[in-house]
Write a protein that holds these residues in place. Structure first.
Motif, PDB file in Angstrom:
ATOM      1  N   CYS A   1       3.824  -2.568   2.458  1.00  0.00           N
ATOM      2  CA  CYS A   1       3.482  -3.809   3.158  1.00  0.00           C
ATOM      3  C   CYS A   1       4.335  -4.955   2.639  1.00  0.00           C
ATOM      4  O   CYS A   1       4.828  -4.920   1.498  1.00  0.00           O
TER       5      CYS A   1
ATOM      6  N   GLU B   1       0.414  -6.690   6.357  1.00  0.00           N
ATOM      7  CA  GLU B   1       1.364  -6.356   7.423  1.00  0.00           C
ATOM      8  C   GLU B   1       2.356  -5.320   6.911  1.00  0.00           C
ATOM      9  O   GLU B   1       2.967  -5.499   5.852  1.00  0.00           O
ATOM     10  N   LEU B   2       2.493  -4.247   7.652  1.00  0.00           N
ATOM     11  CA  LEU B   2       3.426  -3.196   7.261  1.00  0.00           C
ATOM     12  C   LEU B   2       4.859  -3.716   7.291  1.00  0.00           C
ATOM     13  O   LEU B   2       5.199  -4.615   8.064  1.00  0.00           O
TER      14      LEU B   2
ATOM     15  N   SER C   1       0.035  -3.075  10.939  1.00  0.00           N
ATOM     16  CA  SER C   1      -0.804  -3.466   9.803  1.00  0.00           C
ATOM     17  C   SER C   1      -1.673  -2.303   9.338  1.00  0.00           C
ATOM     18  O   SER C   1      -1.832  -1.300  10.041  1.00  0.00           O
TER      19      SER C   1
END
Length: 233
Positions: free
Chosen positions: A189, A145-146, A131
């Protein structure tokens, strides 16, 4: 009486003469065939050698071209030209109303334009393996969140002078697993604007085919990239 004897002797010599002539002709024919066979073999050998030399020269040219292209970015394939294309970091990223981003095989670089008066103490950037949370002067620029996991200890941020005045908050994220071409990240993200990674084509990587271990390692890496891409959808 002598005349019949002479006639009989002449008649007996004709088959022998014909046999000698036939043998001589056969010898000449075999010699000619052997001569032309040798010439043909030499010609074929010469042509094959020239073909091999042309093939080797073309292989060297392609290797040099691929090496040159690899220096400027990772490689993919183009459906339009049916050939190899160089994918620059910028062409593999995108631009949103809050930031621009680029990527290569190993890194994601996100740049936020900020005010010229911005200082490092005005920035709060929290990075974890999955993240990111970026805030400047109390304003959230990116949080979420990546797309995939990163190496936290190798990821960092810095404040840079921007061209044309102003500054830029630049965040560099080191990918946990390298990616190529269509297996690149589609966005920074999840839920953020995406780029069309399918347009990058299949990855093109150099592997020493005479070393089976290298081939298997690359195949496993590609399988891993495919799994990551499917899980991030």
């Amino acid at each position: 009486m002598p005349r019949p004897t002479q006639t009989r002797q002449q008649g007996m010599s004709r088959p022998e003469d014909r046999s000698r002539v036939a043998i001589a002709l056969a010898t000449v024919l075999v010699g000619s065939l052997a001569y032309w066979y040798v010439l043909d073999r030499r010609r074929r050998t010469t042509e094959r050698r020239k073909d091999d030399e042309r093939f080797d020269a073309e292989q060297i040219r392609l290797k040099l071209e691929l090496a040159r292209m690899a220096e400027s970015g990772n490689l993919g394939t183009s459906s339009a030209s049916s050939g190899v294309v160089s994918l620059s970091a910028a062409s593999c990223g995108g631009v949103t109303d809050r930031y621009s981003w680029t990527q290569d095989e190993r890194e994601i670089v996100v740049a936020f334009r900020v005010e010229a008066s911005t200082r490092a103490r005005d920035c709060l950037v929290e990075i974890s393996t999955k993240s990111i949370h970026a805030v400047v002067k109390g304003k959230t620029l990116l949080e979420g969140e990546l797309t995939r996991r990163i190496v936290k200890d190798d990821s960092y941020w810095e404040l840079e002078e921007s061209t044309g005045g102003g500054k830029a908050l630049v965040v560099t994220l080191t990918k946990l697993r390298r990616t190529y071409a269509k297996f690149h990240w589609a966005s920074v993200c999840l839920g953020e604007p995406e780029v069309d990674v399918a347009s990058f084509g299949d990855p093109v990587v150099g592997v020493n085919g005479q070393r089976p271990g290298d081939v298997e390692a690359m195949m496993e890496e590609v399988r891993g990239m495919r799994r990551d891409a499917e899980q991030s959808k």
